[in-house]
Design a protein around this motif. Structure first.
Motif, PDB file in Angstrom:
ATOM      1  N   ARG A 239      -3.343 -23.080 -20.301  1.00  0.00           N
ATOM      2  CA  ARG A 239      -3.818 -23.788 -20.353  1.00  0.00           C
ATOM      3  C   ARG A 239      -5.524 -24.239 -19.407  1.00  0.00           C
ATOM      4  O   ARG A 239      -6.285 -24.721 -19.012  1.00  0.00           O
ATOM      5  CB  ARG A 239      -3.667 -25.108 -19.668  1.00  0.00           C
TER       6      ARG A 239
ATOM      7  N   GLY B 119      -6.454 -29.854 -22.113  1.00  0.00           N
ATOM      8  CA  GLY B 119      -5.671 -31.324 -22.136  1.00  0.00           C
ATOM      9  C   GLY B 119      -4.253 -31.086 -22.349  1.00  0.00           C
ATOM     10  O   GLY B 119      -4.017 -30.001 -23.120  1.00  0.00           O
ATOM     11  N   THR B 120      -3.491 -32.188 -23.241  1.00  0.00           N
ATOM     12  CA  THR B 120      -2.344 -32.257 -23.795  1.00  0.00           C
ATOM     13  C   THR B 120      -2.563 -33.254 -24.887  1.00  0.00           C
ATOM     14  O   THR B 120      -3.497 -33.777 -25.560  1.00  0.00           O
ATOM     15  CB  THR B 120      -1.188 -33.255 -22.741  1.00  0.00           C
TER      16      THR B 120
ATOM     17  N   LYS C  53      -1.834 -36.388 -24.369  1.00  0.00           N
ATOM     18  CA  LYS C  53      -1.562 -37.817 -24.564  1.00  0.00           C
ATOM     19  C   LYS C  53      -3.106 -37.930 -23.243  1.00  0.00           C
ATOM     20  O   LYS C  53      -3.675 -39.189 -23.391  1.00  0.00           O
ATOM     21  CB  LYS C  53      -0.274 -38.188 -23.617  1.00  0.00           C
ATOM     22  N   VAL C  54      -3.403 -37.329 -23.169  1.00  0.00           N
ATOM     23  CA  VAL C  54      -5.120 -36.852 -22.052  1.00  0.00           C
ATOM     24  C   VAL C  54      -5.472 -36.080 -22.379  1.00  0.00           C
ATOM     25  O   VAL C  54      -5.585 -34.591 -22.890  1.00  0.00           O
ATOM     26  CB  VAL C  54      -4.173 -36.921 -20.715  1.00  0.00           C
ATOM     27  N   ALA C  55      -7.057 -35.786 -22.436  1.00  0.00           N
ATOM     28  CA  ALA C  55      -7.642 -34.947 -23.001  1.00  0.00           C
ATOM     29  C   ALA C  55      -8.229 -33.973 -21.795  1.00  0.00           C
ATOM     30  O   ALA C  55      -7.690 -34.747 -20.795  1.00  0.00           O
ATOM     31  CB  ALA C  55      -9.106 -35.938 -23.656  1.00  0.00           C
ATOM     32  N   GLY C  56      -8.381 -33.177 -22.349  1.00  0.00           N
ATOM     33  CA  GLY C  56      -8.838 -32.254 -20.944  1.00  0.00           C
ATOM     34  C   GLY C  56     -11.007 -31.721 -20.287  1.00  0.00           C
ATOM     35  O   GLY C  56     -10.930 -32.834 -20.964  1.00  0.00           O
ATOM     36  N   TYR C  57     -10.741 -31.280 -19.973  1.00  0.00           N
ATOM     37  CA  TYR C  57     -11.773 -31.184 -19.353  1.00  0.00           C
ATOM     38  C   TYR C  57     -12.896 -29.739 -19.572  1.00  0.00           C
ATOM     39  O   TYR C  57     -12.308 -28.990 -19.307  1.00  0.00           O
ATOM     40  CB  TYR C  57     -12.575 -31.855 -18.601  1.00  0.00           C
TER      41      TYR C  57
END
Length: 123
Positions: free
Chosen positions: A59, A89-90, A92-96
């Protein structure tokens, strides 16, 4: 610093105009690379001497491109992108993703990476 709006024009002092020294130059990449342990990360140096670091869970990614990043196998252009930091990200939540040019000081990148690593935790 205060500004007198009643007086038109620009006024300043010699002290306000003093020149600063800023951190410039690539610095030493070991400031960043030394932040990673073999237990938690995989380090690969490719045939261009680019460094790729991945977390064991896949990740986190850090790429260091000392000669700039190429456009791919079929492309002959090179960008001035020197560092890439990404966290996937997951559901439910975006990565960056962040990128920095080749002249960004390694000491600055090390602060960013250290902060990211400090916020990670084992699940």
């Amino acid at each position: 610093m205060t500004v007198d709006a009643a007086v038109p024009g620009f006024a300043t002092t010699v002290e306000a105009l003093r020149i600063r020294s800023w951190k410039l130059g690539r610095g030493q990449p070991h400031h960043v690379i030394d932040l990673f342990t073999d237990a938690d990360f995989k380090v690969v140096v490719d045939d261009r001497a680019d460094v790729h670091i991945n977390s064991r869970d896949g990740r986190f990614y850090l790429g260091w491109f000392p000669s700039g990043r190429t456009g791919g196998a079929e492309a002959d252009w090179v960008t001035d992108e020197g560092w890439v930091v990404a966290v996937t990200g997951t559901a439910k939540v975006a990565g960056y993703r962040m990128s920095f040019n080749m002249e960004t000081p390694a000491e600055i990148i090390s602060v960013v990476v250290a902060q990211i690593l400090a916020t990670s935790r084992l699940l």
